[in-house]
Design an enzyme around this catalytic site. Structure first.
Site, mmCIF file in Angstrom:
data_model
loop_
_atom_site.group_PDB
_atom_site.id
_atom_site.type_symbol
_atom_site.label_atom_id
_atom_site.label_comp_id
_atom_site.label_asym_id
_atom_site.label_seq_id
_atom_site.Cartn_x
_atom_site.Cartn_y
_atom_site.Cartn_z
ATOM 1 N N GLY A 203 0.833 -1.194 0.000
ATOM 2 C CA GLY A 203 0.000 0.000 0.000
ATOM 3 C C GLY A 203 0.863 1.237 0.000
ATOM 4 N N GLY A 208 -1.019 2.722 6.717
ATOM 5 C CA GLY A 208 -1.163 1.955 7.958
ATOM 6 C C GLY A 208 -0.589 0.556 7.904
ATOM 7 N N GLU A 426 -11.435 32.758 -10.821
ATOM 8 C CA GLU A 426 -12.005 31.709 -9.974
ATOM 9 C C GLU A 426 -13.515 31.570 -10.209
ATOM 10 O OE1 GLU A 426 -10.222 29.563 -8.591
ATOM 11 O OE2 GLU A 426 -8.364 30.678 -8.853
HETATM 12 P P1 ADP Z 1 2.906 2.891 6.422
HETATM 13 O O1 ADP Z 1 3.716 1.925 7.199
HETATM 14 O O2 ADP Z 1 1.881 2.258 5.549
HETATM 15 O O3 ADP Z 1 3.676 3.905 5.678
HETATM 16 P P2 ADP Z 1 2.056 3.633 9.012
HETATM 17 O O4 ADP Z 1 1.482 2.378 9.496
HETATM 18 O O5 ADP Z 1 3.396 3.991 9.507
HETATM 19 O O6 ADP Z 1 2.039 3.720 7.450
HETATM 20 O O7 ADP Z 1 1.020 4.782 9.319
HETATM 21 C C1 ADP Z 1 1.413 6.024 9.788
HETATM 22 C C2 ADP Z 1 0.437 6.505 10.813
HETATM 23 O O8 ADP Z 1 -0.809 6.835 10.222
HETATM 24 C C3 ADP Z 1 0.130 5.436 11.831
HETATM 25 O O9 ADP Z 1 0.996 5.527 12.902
HETATM 26 C C4 ADP Z 1 -1.258 5.761 12.246
HETATM 27 O O10 ADP Z 1 -1.233 6.644 13.323
HETATM 28 C C5 ADP Z 1 -1.856 6.471 11.056
HETATM 29 N N1 ADP Z 1 -2.767 5.590 10.311
HETATM 30 C C6 ADP Z 1 -2.602 5.160 9.060
HETATM 31 N N2 ADP Z 1 -3.640 4.398 8.667
HETATM 32 C C7 ADP Z 1 -4.476 4.332 9.707
HETATM 33 C C8 ADP Z 1 -5.729 3.674 9.938
HETATM 34 N N3 ADP Z 1 -6.330 2.943 8.986
HETATM 35 N N4 ADP Z 1 -6.302 3.826 11.133
HETATM 36 C C9 ADP Z 1 -5.723 4.553 12.085
HETATM 37 N N5 ADP Z 1 -4.549 5.180 11.946
HETATM 38 C C10 ADP Z 1 -3.924 5.093 10.767
HETATM 39 ZN ZN ZN Z 2 -7.296 28.595 -12.424
#
Ligand code: ADP
Ligand code: ZN
Ligand code: MG
Length: 615
Positions: A203, A208, A426
């Site tokens: 993803g 997440g 705009e």
């Molecule tokens: P990735 O590893 O996919 O780059 P992360 O898991 O590190 O992303 O996500 C970064 C932060 O975004 C997480 O620590 C969380 O706080 C928030 N986050 C992302 N997706 C979700 C979700 N579905 N629900 C709750 N928090 C989320």
């Molecule tokens: Zn414009």
């Protein structure tokens, strides 16, 4: 750096000790009085001398009353002779108790050997320090091969569960199975079922993946070894492979457990593809991961979860059955999921009770979970800067625009003329978006500059779209030209303010023809080999696989599309001049028009309703 400073201290101490030995030699407690030979002669003749010690050219005299005196003589002459020359009798000399000492061993060591030995000693000291340091580095090198995976245990307070992950329903269901395996491996092995060894989370950044992997461990209540792909690769060749071995060995000991390899694309790139520079170390690390994954029996209870946002570059060997054969895709959250994520993060923030998170979710299409979290943080900062104790709807909505377009530039003064041009520009976008049925409704129009934009019209789709119709693209083309046409029709001239619109418009028209096969003349064909990252929807590069003649046809087609859109737009602007003026006037007055205010401008007897025109 620490051992070095310790060594410096040791060196200083050594020098100090040597200095003290020397000073001890020179500073005796009772300092003898320096006298001349004549005085000594006198004392001998008086009979007040207890003893005289000769040591080289130094003469120490001890008187009967205990006083100590020193004097010196020439090295070539003997002292008794000197005394006799001075007229001391043999009798008196005998009473003086003269002893001739060799240079004492102590003074010999200090005076002769030490000075010549000192440089040698210092040299040895330096060597010793260097040796010690090298040994230190060596022992560190021995530890290099150990994985420094962070282990999170079930006892950990910061336990993450599925409840902390909003949305992502299918992904959670998929992973629920993994949780079951980990909780009760026997149940599955008794039925002869093989537990999957690897799960690959795919993803975009911020969707997440890391969070979800930790949630799996939290749900199953098993140890969790976290290691990032880049941590395997170090300065030394062979370290990565050794770390992999160590990591798996540690994991096997604490089975059932989860090994989480974050950003696996750092090591798991297609081998020998040359993309991003082929790297021996990486290949060895990857090979070792493959070997380890093949090595352990399926029902051991170790599950490897890996995350990546570049599944397209992964080595196919990683994806074959028996390795990462489960794949879980984390999509960008849809509107409901965005609302759910916002709700989670709103819980620990003081928001005003009447906040409408749905509205926020509507306006944040395309944002990932991490962006939404950041958005609420921005809103909190904005509220704090207003010296408020609660976060208002406006804080959040303003932060969306700040995150997407950049901060407001209220201070940059626009001339009256410029402001008027921007208002009409705009208004042009907004009116076309409002009237064309295939366009998304207008949520906000503003002529306050933000980031690099002079003003902006925010359109928001009613619901998240995955598929786009040709008609929608055509409407988009027309909306993009709205600003340009409004300027031209009102002032008879155009400004550079429309250049970005025109660039986007041209690109979209081109994509319609070459990527989506939506051109009527050229038909359902795609032109150019798009090295596409399938679900990221981004091109790396385009390879031309068509003739010059086709290229010409494409150009013609693009022109036709843009001209068609131009005509539609011009038609609407001319017909709706009254509304255009009305919107522009309102914008000059208020600078910002929210959805309700904007819609109200169209109310009235001869109101133009949306959907009056077709593109
Ligand atoms: P990735 O590893 O996919 O780059 P992360 O898991 O590190 O992303 O996500 C970064 C932060 O975004 C997480 O620590 C969380 O706080 C928030 N986050 C992302 N997706 C979700 C979700 N579905 N629900 C709750 N928090 C989320
Ligand atoms: Zn414009
Ligand atoms: Mg991550």
């Amino acid at each position: 750096m620490k051992p070095l400073s310790k060594n410096v201290i040791v060196a200083i101490l050594t020098v100090l000790v040597i200095a003290i030995i020397f000073s001890n030699y020179t500073f005796k407690k009772e300092k003898p009085i320096d006298v001349n030979i004549a005085k000594v002669v006198e004392e001998i003749q008086n009979g007040s001398v207890q003893a005289i010690d000769i040591e080289g050219t130094d003469i120490a005299i001890t008187l009967k009353d205990g006083t100590k005196q020193t004097t010196r003589k020439e090295s070539s002459v003997s002292l008794p002779e000197v005394f006799i020359d001075y007229g001391v009798t043999a009798e008196q000399l005998r009473g003086a108790n003269i002893t001739v000492k060799d240079r004492s061993t102590r003074s010999y060591i200090l005076g002769v050997i030490l000075p010549s030995l000192l440089p040698l000693l210092l040299l040895m000291l330096v060597f010793w320090f260097m040796l010690r340091q090298m040994q230190g580095a060596n022992s560190k090198a021995m530890q290099f091969g150990n994985s420094n995976a962070k282990e999170f245990n079930k006892e950990q307070k910061l336990k993450v569960t599925f409840a902390d992950v909003a949305g992502a329903k299918e992904s959670k269901e998929e992973l629920q199975e993994v949780v079951e395996f980990l909780k009760n491996p026997k149940k599955f092995s008794d039925l002869g079922a093989k537990i999957p060894k690897g799960v690959l989370l795919m993803g975009r950044p911020g969707t997440g993946k890391t969070l979800l992997a930790r949630a799996v461990a939290g749900e199953a209540g098993v140890p969790f070894f976290h290691m990032s792909g880049s941590e395997f690769v170090e300065m030394f060749v062979g370290v990565g492979a050794s770390r992999v071995r160590d990591l798996f060995a540690r994991a096997k000991k604490s089975a059932p457990c989860i090994i989480f390899i974050d950003e696996i694309d750092a090591v798991g790139r297609q081998r020998g593809s040359g993309m991003g520079g082929s790297h021996d170390e990486r290949e060895q690390t990857l090979n070792q991961i493959l070997v380890e994954m093949d090595g352990f029996e399926a029902n051991l209870g170790v599950i490897v979860i890996a995350a990546t946002n570049r599944p397209d570059v992964l080595d196919p060997a990683l994806l074959r059955p028996g390795r990462f054969d489960r794949r879980v895709i984390l999509d960008l959250p849809d509107i409901n999921e965005r609302e759910a994520i916002l709700t989670i993060y709103a819980k620990n923030k003081p928001l005003v009770p009447e906040i409408n998170l749905r509205r926020v979710a509507e306006r944040t299409a395309g944002m990932a979970g991490a962006d939404l979290m950041n958005l609420l943080n921005e809103a909190a900062i904005r509220a704090a800067r207003r010296n408020d104790t609660k976060i208002t709807q406006e804080d959040v909505l303003d932060s969306i625009e700040k995150v997407m377009l950049g901060p407001e530039r209220r201070s940059s003064v626009m001339s009256k003329e410029e402001k008027k041009v921007t208002a009409y520009h705009e208004a042009g976008h907004a009116i076309i978006a409002h009237i064309l049925p295939n366009s998304d409704p207008v949520h906000k129009v503003s002529i306050i500059p933000r980031g690099s934009a002079g003003g902006y019209t925010m359109k928001v789709p009613g619901e998240d779209k995955r598929l786009h119709k040709r008609g929608e693209f055509l409407a988009d083309l027309a909306v993009m030209l709205g600003g340009f046409v409004a300027e031209k029709e009102t002032f008879g001239d155009v400004t550079t303010g429309a250049s970005d619109d025109l660039r986007k418009c041209t690109r979209l028209a081109r994509e319609l023809v070459t990527r989506y096969g939506m051109s009527e003349t050229l038909g359902p064909r795609v032109f150019g080999e798009h090295q596409e990252m399938v679900f990221l929807g981004r091109d790396i590069h385009e390879q031309r696989n068509y003739s010059e003649k086709t290229a010409e046809l494409i150009d013609l087609e693009v022109e036709k599309l843009v001209n068609g859109a131009l005509e539609t737009t011009r038609g609407i602007i001319r017909k709706e001049k009254m509304h255009l003026d009305k919107i522009a006037k309102a914008l000059l007055e208020k600078e910002v028009l929210e959805k309700e205010e904007f819609d109200a401008l169209f109310a009235g007897s001869n109101a133009v309703q949306p959907n009056t025109y077709t593109a």
